[in-house]
Structures are given as structure tokens and as C-alpha cells.
Write a protein that holds these residues in place. Structure first.
Motif, PDB file in Angstrom:
ATOM      1  N   HIS A 120       5.531  -2.528  -0.617  1.00 22.85           N
ATOM      2  CA  HIS A 120       6.001  -1.374   0.100  1.00 22.85           C
ATOM      3  C   HIS A 120       7.415  -1.733   0.038  1.00 22.85           C
ATOM      4  O   HIS A 120       7.991  -2.666  -0.446  1.00 22.85           O
ATOM      5  N   CYS A 159       7.821   4.950   3.072  1.00 29.43           N
ATOM      6  CA  CYS A 159       7.483   4.057   2.052  1.00 29.43           C
ATOM      7  C   CYS A 159       8.248   4.569   0.639  1.00 29.43           C
ATOM      8  O   CYS A 159       8.114   5.712   0.352  1.00 29.43           O
ATOM      9  N   GLU A 161       8.169   2.493  -2.326  1.00 29.94           N
ATOM     10  CA  GLU A 161       7.302   1.686  -3.425  1.00 29.94           C
ATOM     11  C   GLU A 161       5.907   2.188  -3.538  1.00 29.94           C
ATOM     12  O   GLU A 161       5.235   2.284  -2.474  1.00 29.94           O
ATOM     13  N   PHE A 162       5.480   2.892  -4.721  1.00 27.98           N
ATOM     14  CA  PHE A 162       4.290   3.169  -4.772  1.00 27.98           C
ATOM     15  C   PHE A 162       3.180   2.172  -4.407  1.00 27.98           C
ATOM     16  O   PHE A 162       3.254   1.138  -5.156  1.00 27.98           O
ATOM     17  N   CYS A 163       2.281   2.478  -3.349  1.00 27.63           N
ATOM     18  CA  CYS A 163       1.544   1.480  -2.968  1.00 27.63           C
ATOM     19  C   CYS A 163      -0.003   2.093  -2.860  1.00 27.63           C
ATOM     20  O   CYS A 163      -0.801   1.210  -2.414  1.00 27.63           O
ATOM     21  N   HIS A 167       0.178   6.776  -0.677  1.00 24.61           N
ATOM     22  CA  HIS A 167       1.486   6.451  -0.345  1.00 24.61           C
ATOM     23  C   HIS A 167       2.665   7.426  -0.058  1.00 24.61           C
ATOM     24  O   HIS A 167       3.146   7.197   1.049  1.00 24.61           O
ATOM     25  N   MET A 170       2.943   7.472   3.943  1.00 26.06           N
ATOM     26  CA  MET A 170       3.149   6.582   4.571  1.00 26.06           C
ATOM     27  C   MET A 170       4.538   6.512   5.223  1.00 26.06           C
ATOM     28  O   MET A 170       5.519   6.268   4.310  1.00 26.06           O
TER      29      MET A 170
HETATM   30 CU    CU Z   1       3.899   2.869   0.048  1.00 27.30          CU
END
Ligand code: CU
Length: 179
Positions: A120, A159, A161-163, A167, A170
């Protein structure tokens, strides 16, 4: 509503895209078969002479970009002094565990950022919605980044960062900085 900064960024982006399209078409145009057939081939000797200047151009451009942006890197503002508060930030699909959730303006805060599952990133946003910090949250590692808040208010952690499929949800909406 769009701010003037937002408009500036949008216009700059459009100009950037337009330049990219023009350059792409110029490259396509210069390589089309018709020109070669008429004997207007590439002047290899001339191209070879110009080649070092492309190197100079690219290195020069990179040096200018580096010179303009390097000063905003966090290394120049970080120090090893003991911090007043440690804030633990743990990313987990799909939210953030934050402890403590409140700090005081003027304190030296150290964020210790990690993740319990996948990668993340902790994007910290000030009350005006501007990003002021971005730290990767990586499982098995803790990355520490210090910050001193000057402005009290409600800060958001998003967030970056693609998670996974949630996402975009988040978000930790209420990191408080008190006066
Ligand atoms: Cu994320």
C-alpha cells in the motif's frame, strides 16, 4: 469547482499531450515509405554527426529537471534528532490502522509505515486536500518518515498504491492535528 492551480495543471497537461501527438506524427511522417522510394533516404553521415548533441541535450535536460526538483526530496529536511511522537501506520486491505490518531502542531512526528498484507502507500493530505507526504507501506518492512505539522486540522490518509478491488475506498479520514 476548479481552482486556478487545477486549471493550470489541466492546461499544462493538454499542451503536453498535444506536443506528444505532434512529435509522434512527425516521427511517423519521417519514416513513411513514399519518401524513401523517391530517393530521399536518411542522410546517415549527418545523423551520425548530430548524435553526440542528442546525448548532450538529454543529459542537459535531465540535469535541469534534477536541479529543479531534487531540493524537494525529503533527505534535506529529515534529521536524526529524537522525535516527540511515534505514529504507527499499518496498511491492511482496505484501511489503515493508525496509532495514535492525534498529534500536536509543532511536534516532531515520526510515522512508521508498514503493511500487513500487500503493498500500500500512505498518502498524507492536509485540510486543503493537498498531498504533503507519500510513503510506501510494504509488508515485512517499516519505513520511517518524519514531519512537523504547522497547521492544526483534520488530515486524511489515502492509499496511493493500487492494492485491490476496494483500493479507492482505502481512506483514513481523520488524523487530527491539534493546536
Ligand atoms: Cu491501496
Amino acid at each position: 469547482m476548479m481552482t486556478s492551480l487545477g486549471t493550470g495543471i489541466a492546461v499544462g497537461y493538454l499542451i503536453f499531450v498535444a506536443l506528444g501527438l505532434i512529435i509522434s506524427f512527425a516521427v511517423l511522417w519521417s519514416t513513411r515509405a513514399g519518401r524513401r522510394d523517391k530517393g530521399q533516404g536518411v542522410d546517415v553521415e549527418r545523423a551520425e554527426k548530430a548524435e553526440p548533441w542528442w546525448g548532450v541535450f538529454v543529459v542537459g535536460l535531465l540535469a535541469i529537471l534534477l536541479g529543479l526538483t531534487i531540493w524537494r526530496a525529503p533527505w534535506f529536511t529529515e534529521n536524526d534528532d529524537p522525535k516527540d511522537v511515534q505514529v504507527q501506520v499499518t496498511g491492511i486491505q482496505f484501511g489503515f490502522l493508525v496509532q495514535p490518531t492525534q498529534v500536536k502542531a509543532g511536534e516532531d512526528v515520526e510515522f512508521n509505515v508498514t503493511s500487513k498484507d500487500v503493498n500500500h502507500a500512505m498518502g498524507l493530505y492536509n485540510p486543503q486536500g493537498q498531498m504533503i507526504m507519500n510513503v510506501e507501506a510494504i509488508p515485512g518492512y517499516t519505513i520511517s518518515r518524519s514531519y512537523r505539522f504547522t497547521e492544526p486540522g483534520t488530515y486524511e490518509i489515502r492509499c496511493l498504491e493500487f492494492c485491490g478491488y476496494k483500493h479507492h475506498e482505502m481512506i483514513y479520514p481523520a488524523f487530527q492535528v491539534t493546536a
